[in-house]
Design a protein around this motif. Structure first.
Motif, short mmCIF file in Angstrom:
data_model
loop_
_atom_site.label_atom_id
_atom_site.label_comp_id
_atom_site.label_asym_id
_atom_site.label_seq_id
_atom_site.Cartn_x
_atom_site.Cartn_y
_atom_site.Cartn_z
N LEU A 220 -5.41 -3.75 -4.73
CA LEU A 220 -4.75 -4.53 -3.87
C LEU A 220 -4.22 -3.47 -2.70
CD1 LEU A 220 -3.37 -7.19 -2.88
CD2 LEU A 220 -1.59 -6.42 -4.26
N ASP A 221 -4.46 -3.80 -1.54
CA ASP A 221 -4.09 -3.06 -0.49
C ASP A 221 -2.41 -3.07 -0.34
OD1 ASP A 221 -3.37 -2.62 2.49
OD2 ASP A 221 -5.52 -1.96 2.59
N PRO A 222 -1.91 -1.97 -0.09
CA PRO A 222 -0.41 -2.07 -0.05
C PRO A 222 0.23 -2.86 1.19
CG PRO A 222 -1.19 0.14 0.48
CD PRO A 222 -2.46 -0.62 -0.01
N SER A 223 -0.63 -2.98 2.30
CA SER A 223 -0.37 -3.89 3.09
C SER A 223 -0.54 -5.49 2.85
CB SER A 223 -0.90 -3.58 4.66
OG SER A 223 -2.38 -3.70 4.42
N SER A 224 -0.97 -5.93 1.88
CA SER A 224 -1.53 -7.20 1.85
C SER A 224 -0.19 -8.17 1.45
CB SER A 224 -2.22 -7.14 0.36
OG SER A 224 -2.46 -8.50 -0.18
N SER A 225 -0.37 -9.39 2.12
CA SER A 225 0.87 -10.18 2.11
C SER A 225 1.09 -10.86 0.46
CB SER A 225 0.29 -11.49 2.84
OG SER A 225 -0.74 -11.99 2.30
N ASP A 226 0.02 -10.39 -0.30
CA ASP A 226 0.19 -10.81 -1.81
C ASP A 226 0.94 -9.78 -2.47
OD1 ASP A 226 -1.28 -12.99 -1.44
OD2 ASP A 226 -3.32 -11.80 -2.03
N LEU A 227 1.32 -8.60 -1.98
CA LEU A 227 2.09 -7.51 -2.71
C LEU A 227 3.31 -8.07 -3.29
CD1 LEU A 227 2.07 -4.63 -3.62
CD2 LEU A 227 3.46 -3.80 -1.41
N GLU A 228 4.05 -8.65 -2.53
CA GLU A 228 5.48 -9.27 -3.13
C GLU A 228 5.24 -10.04 -4.29
OE1 GLU A 228 9.73 -11.30 -1.35
OE2 GLU A 228 8.08 -10.92 -0.18
N THR A 229 4.59 -11.07 -4.32
CA THR A 229 4.52 -12.01 -5.34
C THR A 229 3.77 -11.41 -6.64
OG1 THR A 229 2.15 -12.62 -4.45
CG2 THR A 229 4.17 -14.02 -3.85
N THR A 230 2.95 -10.31 -6.13
CA THR A 230 2.28 -9.62 -7.39
C THR A 230 3.26 -8.80 -8.18
OG1 THR A 230 0.14 -9.33 -6.31
CG2 THR A 230 0.59 -7.50 -7.58
N LEU A 231 4.15 -8.03 -7.45
CA LEU A 231 5.28 -7.27 -7.83
C LEU A 231 6.33 -8.10 -8.50
CD1 LEU A 231 5.74 -4.72 -5.33
CD2 LEU A 231 4.79 -4.26 -7.58
N ALA A 232 6.54 -9.15 -8.24
CA ALA A 232 7.29 -10.30 -8.50
C ALA A 232 7.01 -10.96 -9.74
CB ALA A 232 7.72 -11.50 -7.58
N SER A 233 5.78 -10.85 -10.23
CA SER A 233 5.33 -11.40 -11.43
C SER A 233 4.83 -10.42 -12.29
CB SER A 233 4.10 -12.34 -11.35
OG SER A 233 3.00 -11.57 -10.56
N ALA A 234 5.08 -8.97 -11.98
CA ALA A 234 4.77 -7.94 -12.78
C ALA A 234 5.53 -7.48 -13.95
CB ALA A 234 4.66 -6.50 -12.01
N ASP A 235 5.08 -7.61 -15.30
CA ASP A 235 5.69 -7.08 -16.44
C ASP A 235 6.14 -5.57 -16.44
OD1 ASP A 235 6.19 -9.60 -17.72
OD2 ASP A 235 3.80 -9.49 -17.68
N VAL A 236 5.13 -4.79 -15.77
CA VAL A 236 5.35 -3.48 -15.76
C VAL A 236 4.73 -2.86 -14.67
CG1 VAL A 236 4.09 -1.39 -16.97
CG2 VAL A 236 4.63 -3.51 -18.16
N ILE A 237 5.59 -1.95 -13.99
CA ILE A 237 5.09 -1.28 -12.81
C ILE A 237 5.03 0.35 -13.13
CG2 ILE A 237 5.46 -1.12 -10.30
CD1 ILE A 237 7.14 -3.78 -10.55
N PHE A 238 3.75 0.78 -13.04
CA PHE A 238 3.70 2.35 -12.92
C PHE A 238 3.55 2.97 -11.77
CE2 PHE A 238 1.48 1.10 -17.23
CZ PHE A 238 2.75 1.37 -18.04
N CYS A 239 4.43 3.70 -11.24
CA CYS A 239 4.61 4.64 -9.98
C CYS A 239 3.90 6.00 -10.41
CB CYS A 239 5.76 4.40 -9.45
SG CYS A 239 6.36 2.70 -9.17
N THR A 240 2.77 6.38 -9.66
CA THR A 240 2.38 7.90 -9.73
C THR A 240 1.86 8.49 -8.68
OG1 THR A 240 0.20 7.06 -9.89
CG2 THR A 240 1.25 6.84 -11.98
N VAL A 241 2.75 8.41 -7.71
CA VAL A 241 2.19 8.87 -6.23
C VAL A 241 3.29 9.87 -5.66
CG1 VAL A 241 1.96 8.13 -3.81
CG2 VAL A 241 1.37 6.56 -5.49
N PRO A 242 3.02 11.13 -5.12
CA PRO A 242 4.01 11.93 -4.79
C PRO A 242 4.50 11.41 -3.12
CG PRO A 242 1.85 13.08 -4.60
CD PRO A 242 1.51 11.54 -5.48
#
Length: 370
Positions: free
Chosen positions: A196-218
């Protein structure tokens, strides 16, 4: 076995990628014990403070020293300067290990070791979670790879979807191809894995339905706004969020507004040690407060954080049954944020375990009279 073992990055990878679920859990138990001894035992006093050097020509270097009753060692990690074409190069480095008497035992490439150690510790709270159907992963480097690999190895039969968010679609898809191949060979999860591209309009709904979010970016900027997680209180299930990418004050993955809201949430928050509202789970409280953007820009104080080693201890030793039940419910279903900056002695513990694996499988180069 005496002598020195030298393990390349590819050798370390081969040793780790083939571990069974049972072996991964055993490795994780070693790291959990190490964190517990750091947080509630005597080990913190024997660990020198890490050093960081930022040179004017771009590279950032992290120096970590560590000791235990059985070994001493050091790790050097270099975050290279971007190439003339602005390409971000992966972190590189080395781990050296001696026994308690100073006799050299091992030299290991730090790439796979660091990715595995960091990801496996992030999996400690993850294994306490009730739900893991939908996972979002930010990044496409070794840390992202190992987060996905370990999630599939530990709970692949429970996962329905994994969404990778990354600025470079090419790098993300290259990683997805690798994961698909490895999944077929090792874990055989039926989870769908997509980009999923971070600029996608689907990002908010994807994060809203996530059970787990792993962030690995400096990252130098938050990866997503707090409202994508907090919303208007309409979330049915609260997520587990781990953030392991920032290790300097100018690096940040999580919106400070998210951090502050968790600390101030008197209705839904929980603190394992106090009656205050909420808390951020960390690996090293001192380092997170001073060496991460989440700690500095989130204006975190010592009472706002609790170490995962302490929580691991409380899960077993909490005497109040009501409080213990609340702790386990929060860890399983609450909004839990884990911020990692790295604990030096876990590098030592991981290196010792990998050397044992190397010796058992005859991997690497052996120098008997080093």
């Amino acid at each position: 076995m005496s002598g020195l073992t030298v393990l390349s990055d590819s050798a370390v990878h081969r040793l780790l990628i083939g571990l069974s679920k049972h072996e991964i859990i055993a490795f994780q138990a070693t790291l959990s014990k190490c964190l517990r001894e750091f947080s509630v035992g005597p080990e913190r006093q024997y660990q020198p403070a890490p050093g960081i050097v930022n040179r004017s020509n771009g590279p950032k270097t992290l120096f970590r020293l560590f000791t235990s009753p059985t070994a001493v060692g050091a790790k050097i990690i270099v975050d290279p300067a971007p190439t003339p074409g602005s390409e971000k190069l992966p972190l590189q480095g080395i781990v050296t290990l001696c026994d308690q008497n100073g006799l050299p035992r091992g030299v290991l490439n730090a790439g796979e070791l660091t990715g595995y150690r960091t990801s496996l510790i992030a999996m400690i709270p993850y294994t306490w979670r009730r739900n893991t159907e939908n996972i979002v992963v930010y990044g496409s480097g070794k840390q992202a790879l190992w987060h996905i690999r370990l999630a599939l190895a530990l709970r692949g039969d429970e996962i329905k979807s994994i969404t990778v968010v990354n600025r470079s679609a090419a790098r993300a898809k290259q990683m997805l191809d690798k994961i698909a191949e490895e999944n077929t060979a090792h874990w055989k999860s039926s989870a769908t894995i997509k980009y999923l591209d971070p600029s996608s309009s689907d990002l908010e709904t994807t994060l809203a339905s996530a059970d787990v979010i792993f962030c690995t970016v400096p990252s130098k900027e938050p990866l997503f706004p707090a409202k994508y997680i907090i919303g208007q209180g309409q979330r049915i299930r609260k997520p587990y969020i781990s953030a392991i990418g920032s290790w300097q004050p100018d690096m940040i993955e999580l919106d400070p507004a998210l951090v502050k809201s968790i600390i101030a949430d008197a209705e839904n928050g929980f603190h394992p040690e106090k009656d205050s509202a909420g808390v951020i789970l960390v690996d090293d409280q001192d380092s997170v407060l001073t060496h991460t953007g989440e700690g500095v820009k989130g204006e975190l104080k010592m009472d706002d954080v609790v170490e995962v080693g302490k929580v691991f201890h409380l899960r077993e030793q909490e005497a109040d049954p009501v409080r213990k039940e609340k702790l386990n419910k929060w860890l399983a279903e609450g909004l839990v944020v884990y911020k990692s900056v790295g604990v030096s002695v876990t590098d030592l513990a991981a290196a010792e375990e990998i050397l044992k694996l190397g010796e058992a499988h005859g991997a690497g180069l052996r120098i008997s009279d080093f």
